[in-house]
Structures are given as structure tokens and as C-alpha cells.
Design a protein around this motif. Structure first.
Motif, PDB file in Angstrom:
ATOM      1  N   GLN A  74     -62.831  -0.494  38.117  1.00 47.75           N
ATOM      2  CA  GLN A  74     -62.927   0.365  39.290  1.00 47.75           C
ATOM      3  C   GLN A  74     -62.006  -0.121  40.397  1.00 47.75           C
ATOM      4  O   GLN A  74     -61.657  -1.315  40.452  1.00 47.75           O
ATOM      5  CB  GLN A  74     -64.362   0.382  39.797  1.00 47.75           C
TER       6      GLN A  74
ATOM      7  N   VAL B 290     -57.090   1.638  36.391  1.00 47.65           N
ATOM      8  CA  VAL B 290     -57.925   1.477  37.591  1.00 47.65           C
ATOM      9  C   VAL B 290     -58.403   2.857  38.013  1.00 47.65           C
ATOM     10  O   VAL B 290     -57.615   3.692  38.465  1.00 47.65           O
ATOM     11  CB  VAL B 290     -57.147   0.805  38.735  1.00 47.65           C
ATOM     12  N   SER B 291     -59.687   3.085  37.832  1.00 45.98           N
ATOM     13  CA  SER B 291     -60.229   4.411  38.092  1.00 45.98           C
ATOM     14  C   SER B 291     -61.723   4.322  38.330  1.00 45.98           C
ATOM     15  O   SER B 291     -62.410   3.482  37.749  1.00 45.98           O
ATOM     16  CB  SER B 291     -59.949   5.334  36.897  1.00 45.98           C
ATOM     17  N   SER B 292     -62.213   5.224  39.167  1.00 46.28           N
ATOM     18  CA  SER B 292     -63.650   5.290  39.400  1.00 46.28           C
ATOM     19  C   SER B 292     -64.286   6.327  38.485  1.00 46.28           C
ATOM     20  O   SER B 292     -65.508   6.526  38.510  1.00 46.28           O
ATOM     21  CB  SER B 292     -63.935   5.627  40.869  1.00 46.28           C
TER      22      SER B 292
END
Length: 120
Positions: A12, A118-120
Motif C-alpha cells: 500500500q 504500490v496500490s491501495s
């Protein structure tokens, strides 16, 4: 000589990852080691490098967030990535200039790449 990278994954925003890259084979010495990255549609770019003496350099976009280090006894380079951002998403490649045993000059080797998302 082979370079084997590991440590990528999904994280995240604001999180951390540590990449490792180990060189193996008949190695006499290793000069510079580095990490590059390539995002979809972009050219491969330098992220960080470390000389045989330990001098480091970083891309402006990662200064203060990423730390490169090496363990000469293990022929391994690391990339500690903190405060990760979505724009850090890319395939990360390790690089090393290696003098193989029986060879009088240095040769550039690349690892196979490890995905960092990189990700929510």
C-alpha cells in the motif's frame, strides 16, 4: 555468472519493501552494483547505485526514501524502499559489473526483474 533478484510484491502507499539481488558463479570481483526500474510505457531508469567502496547515488525521485547497500561477502545488493508511492510501481532490475574468474575485464550483468506494485 547470474544475478537473482527477489523481494518484490504488492504494497500500500506509504509502505515498505526490501529488494535483494545476489550474484552467483565464478566471480573474482564486483565493481558497481545498482538498481534500475521500468514502468509500463517508460524507459528503464536508474534508481540507485553503490560503488565497490560504498559510495552511493540516488535518483532525485527516491532520495530520502530509498537506501541502497551491499554485502560484499555475499555478493549481494539490497534496496530498502520506504514511503512508497504509486509512481514507484515498476519492474525493478538489479545490475552489477562483474569480473568473472579467468577474465581480465568487467562485464555487465542484469537480474531478471522483480515486480513492485504500490496500490491501495
Amino acid at each position: 555468472v547470474q544475478l537473482q533478484a527477489s523481494g518484490g510484491g504488492l504494497v500500500q502507499p506509504g509502505g515498505s519493501l526490501r529488494l535483494s539481488c545476489a550474484a552467483s558463479g565464478s566471480i573474482l570481483s564486483i565493481d558497481a552494483m545498482a538498481w534500475y526500474r521500468q514502468a509500463p510505457g517508460n524507459q528503464r531508469e536508474s534508481v540507485a547505485s553503490v560503488s565497490s567502496g560504498g559510495t552511493t547515488s540516488y535518483a532525485d525521485s527516491v532520495k530520502g526514501r530509498f537506501t541502497i547497500s551491499r554485502d560484499n561477502a555475499r555478493n549481494t545488493v539490497y534496496l530498502e524502499m520506504n514511503s512508497l508511492k504509486p509512481e514507484d510501481t515498476a519492474v525493478y532490475y538489479c545490475y552489477a559489473r562483474v569480473r568473472p574468474s579467468g577474465v581480465l575485464y568487467y562485464i555487465t550483468y542484469w537480474g531478471q526483474g522483480t515486480q513492485v506494485t504500490v496500490s491501495s
